[in-house]
Design an enzyme around this catalytic site. Structure first.
Site, mmCIF file in Angstrom:
data_model
loop_
_atom_site.group_PDB
_atom_site.id
_atom_site.type_symbol
_atom_site.label_atom_id
_atom_site.label_comp_id
_atom_site.label_asym_id
_atom_site.label_seq_id
_atom_site.Cartn_x
_atom_site.Cartn_y
_atom_site.Cartn_z
ATOM 1 N N GLU A 105 0.900 -1.144 0.127
ATOM 2 C CA GLU A 105 -0.057 0.101 -0.159
ATOM 3 C C GLU A 105 0.874 1.289 0.019
ATOM 4 O O GLU A 105 0.255 2.362 -0.679
ATOM 5 C CB GLU A 105 -0.775 -0.206 1.173
ATOM 6 C CG GLU A 105 -2.031 -1.093 0.921
ATOM 7 C CD GLU A 105 -2.967 -1.248 2.093
ATOM 8 O OE1 GLU A 105 -4.235 -1.175 2.107
ATOM 9 O OE2 GLU A 105 -2.331 -1.357 3.397
ATOM 10 N N GLU A 125 -4.080 -9.639 3.842
ATOM 11 C CA GLU A 125 -4.878 -9.030 4.926
ATOM 12 C C GLU A 125 -6.057 -10.034 5.157
ATOM 13 O O GLU A 125 -6.860 -10.359 6.364
ATOM 14 C CB GLU A 125 -5.625 -7.678 4.969
ATOM 15 C CG GLU A 125 -4.233 -6.740 5.236
ATOM 16 C CD GLU A 125 -3.740 -6.048 3.867
ATOM 17 O OE1 GLU A 125 -2.622 -5.389 4.050
ATOM 18 O OE2 GLU A 125 -3.599 -6.771 2.913
#
Length: 696
Positions: A105, A125
């Site tokens: 990210e 995640e």
């Protein structure tokens, strides 16, 4: 544990340095923001490179800060990403080895990204019951396209950077041979883009996909079918859709709201508990991280049966030579033939190359005499589960094995200290309880005897990682952690048959609870004769322990399970489907009448409570006795070795979420019923319930 700032000409180099995977902890985040601001305020700097030290760019959030105030303290990952994205000078992410989670990210917010071809790229995640919470669901679809983004985010599986080279994720894939050459190419790229304006931002890109609604609907149907108890994958698709339908900032907020909601779900808490529990299992009380280890270059396995062959394959898969010892040529050849067939089947499925297949088969050899393995560093006994047999094997090994060799037993229930006492080197003895099939199952129970040397334990724990097993340390008792607990579950399952259930009802209730396989199907798979042997031993050593007699009656009929084509269920040749067996149902009903029990309807709630609470109660006793070091170790044993549902976090995590006072009250209720003699609330469970505490 920081981000280090250097200047290379007009390029500022900020190196993430927080071993082992450069986690984005608070100190690192702070230093990174400080470094970027320093570079922006230096007129001599024309470009900024973010790179990782050691063996990663960044693995994402620092797991040491999970569930602590530092995880959300400023500068948060969101603040870091905003600082990078809004920088007035080009920021380049130089990615090697690992770039996952928050690390990916972060890189998505950089203006440019370069990578080594083999760098592993992922947003994992979902494996913690979450979704990417720092813009991953909004930026990745813009960078790699809708279909690939859905695949990456919903599965969480890594992809090599070179396979993403045709996307907008990477501006260059850099091949190199040395770290110096890698840095040289990175700095050259930075100097090349110094003057380019405007600075490219992924957030400004659009996701162009015709009929995205149809694609996402198909993806939802597929995900729903495969993740019934896991909300995160569907929420991932919802967040990805926002990258198409909403303005960027609105999509970011929607992603954040979904992330925070998932964070509070029991499923995510259970998955995070498992994640940390697996890592905590390697931390052993009283064993220093500096404990020396013995060198393991060659391994011997005693027994070429299903278990011995599977054990051998683990080491061959890790590049360690293995010799299997058998008592006859026929038994040895049969075992080696099965191993070859297993590898050839894996080759046909495309999971091995021909070279890999050949190399692994070549690492496994056979012998008919113990003298042939005298120089092995580790020998694992995998013979019949009978104490006298195992003692005899260990005495033979004691006579021939070189000094310092580790002598391990694969016993699943027997007293390791009695085995060790039979030889002259008890410090070299340890238990290595593999689970069947040994080359597939993740769990390895490592049994620490009273006299097991620290360096032996440290060696086996490190070796477990090398052969890709999750190792949990257990003390010596009958059945250790896993089998001692499962015996109580199986006892209750048998009593339920006496009282009114049939095998298929019990199995169905447990499978609906989330188990991979109910207890009777599991027994058929393992072999009903194994439990029969244990019960015969119990009748001598623990005559007060009661069992239903139905399992013994089944074995007397020769119905040992899948291997005989008949057990609690019927089986057809080449078909592992469990078909209800009328002869077994009749046996059960008749037995109830013979022992004077009037059969009654039993609901699924009672089935689940009696079986799962039996596990929990025995686990509490195991903890109290010090057989297991910590509650999470028990949970990891059951998650990785027995098919306990991951979304429930393991037996003791499930107990915590159910409420220990509720568990204790239910056990006390069942203790007042039929077969109540099998119930006694464990003292630790009572103490914790009275104090309103939890196991974990």
């Amino acid at each position: 544990m920081t981000a280090e700032y250097q200047r290379h000409g007009t390029v500022a180099l900020i190196t993430l340095n927080n071993p082992p995977v450069n986690g984005m902890g608070l100190v690192t985040r702070t230093a990174l923001v400080d470094g970027i601001n320093k570079a922006l305020n230096d007129d001599a700097v024309t470009a900024i490179v973010i790179i990782g030290a050691g063996k990663a760019f960044s693995g994402g959030a620092d797991i040491k800060e999970f569930n602590s105030p530092k995880a959300l303290a400023e500068p948060s990952l969101h603040t870091v990403i905003l600082t990078v994205e809004s920088a007035s000078k080009p920021v380049i992410a130089a990615i090697h080895t690992i770039c996952m989670g928050g690390g990916l990210e972060l890189s998505l917010a950089c203006h440019y990204r370069v990578a080594t071809p083999t760098a592993q790229i992922a947003l994992p995640e979902v494996k913690l019951g979450l979704l990417p919470g720092a813009g991953g669901t909004q930026r990745l679809p813009r960078a790699v396209g809708l279909e690939l983004a859905v695949k990456m985010i919903v599965t969480g599986n890594p992809i090599a950077a070179e396979k993403l080279s045709a996307t907008a994720l990477f501006d260059a894939i850099i091949h190199h041979t040395t770290e110096d050459e890698w840095l040289k190419h990175v700095l050259a790229f930075a100097n090349k883009v110094t003057a380019l304006r405007p600075l490219p931002k992924i957030r400004n890109m659009k996701v162009d996909y015709p009929d995205y609604k149809a694609f996402l609907q198909s993806a939802r149907l597929s995900v729903k079918a495969s993740s019934e108890h896991f909300p995160a994958p569907l929420k991932c698709i919802d967040a990805i859709e926002a990258a198409i339908t909403k303005e960027f900032e609105e999509g970011l907020q929607y992603e954040r709201d979904l992330f925070m909601a998932l964070l509070e779900t029991t499923t995510s808490k259970a998955m995070r508990h498992a994640f940390f529990g697996e890592r905590a299992a390697s931390k052993i009380a009283g064993l220093s991280a500096a404990t020396p280890q013995r060198h393991i270059a060659s391994v011997a396995v005693i027994g070429a049966g299903t278990m011995g062959g599977g054990i051998a394959m683990n080491f061959a898969n890790a590049g360690i030579a293995v010799t299997i010892v058998e008592t006859s040529t026929a038994a040895l050849e049969k075992g080696l033939s099965i191993i070859r067939k297993n590898y050839e089947n894996t080759l046909k499925k495309g999971k091995l190359t021909q070279d890999q297949c050949d190399q692994r088969i070549a690492l496994i050899s056979g012998a008919l005499e113990f003298a042939a393995i005298s120089q092995a560093d580790l020998v694992i006994e995998a013979v019949f589960e009978e104490l006298a047999v195992k003692k005899a094997v260990f005495k033979s090994l004691d006579a021939v094995m070189k000094p310092g060799a580790i002598l391990a037993s694969n016993t699943s229930t027997l007293n390791l200290d009695e085995i060790a006492a039979a030889i002259n080197r008890p410090r070299d003895v340890i238990g290595m309880h593999f689970f069947s099939p040994a080359n597939v199952m993740q769990l390895l129970e490592v049994v620490r005897g009273k006299k097991t040397a620290d360096d032996v334990l440290a060696t086996i724990m490190a070796l477990a990682k090398k052969i890709r097993k999750t190792a949990v340390v257990a003390g010596v008792c009958d059945g250790f952690i896993g089998n001692r607990m499962i015996e109580q579950l199986i006892r209750q399952a048998g009593f339920l048959l006496d009282e009114g259930c049939l095998p298929q009802q019990v199995d169905k209730a447990m499978e609906q609870f989330g188990w991979a396989m109910g207890p009777f199907r599991m027994s058929d798979l393992a072999g009903n004769d194994i439990g029969w042997t244990i019960r015969k031993r119990r009748a001598i050593k623990a005559p007060d322990m009661t069992y239903s007699k139905t399992a013994d009656l089944l074995c007397e009929m020769g119905r040992f399970g899948q291997k005989t084509g008949a057990g609690w269920y019927d089986y057809k040749t080449g078909d592992r489907t469990a078909y209800p067996a009328a002869v077994v149902d009749n046996l059960i009903v008749k037995h109830s009448a013979n022992i004077g029990i009037v059969r009654r309807p039993v609901d699924d709630l009672e089935i689940v409570e009696r079986l799962v609470f039996a596990l929990i109660n025995e686990a509490a006793q195991i903890l109290d006795e010090g057989i297991a070091q910590k509650a999470s170790d028990v949970d990891i044993v059951y998650l990785t070795g027995y098919g306990f549902p991951l979304f429930r976090g393991g037996p003791l995590f499930y107990a915590d979420t159910t409420g220990l006072s509720n568990v204790a009250a239910a056990i006390e209720k069942y203790a007042r019923g039929l077969h109540g003699e099998a119930w006694k609330v464990a003292p630790l469970l009572l103490r914790l319930a009275a104090q309103n505490k939890t196991f974990n």
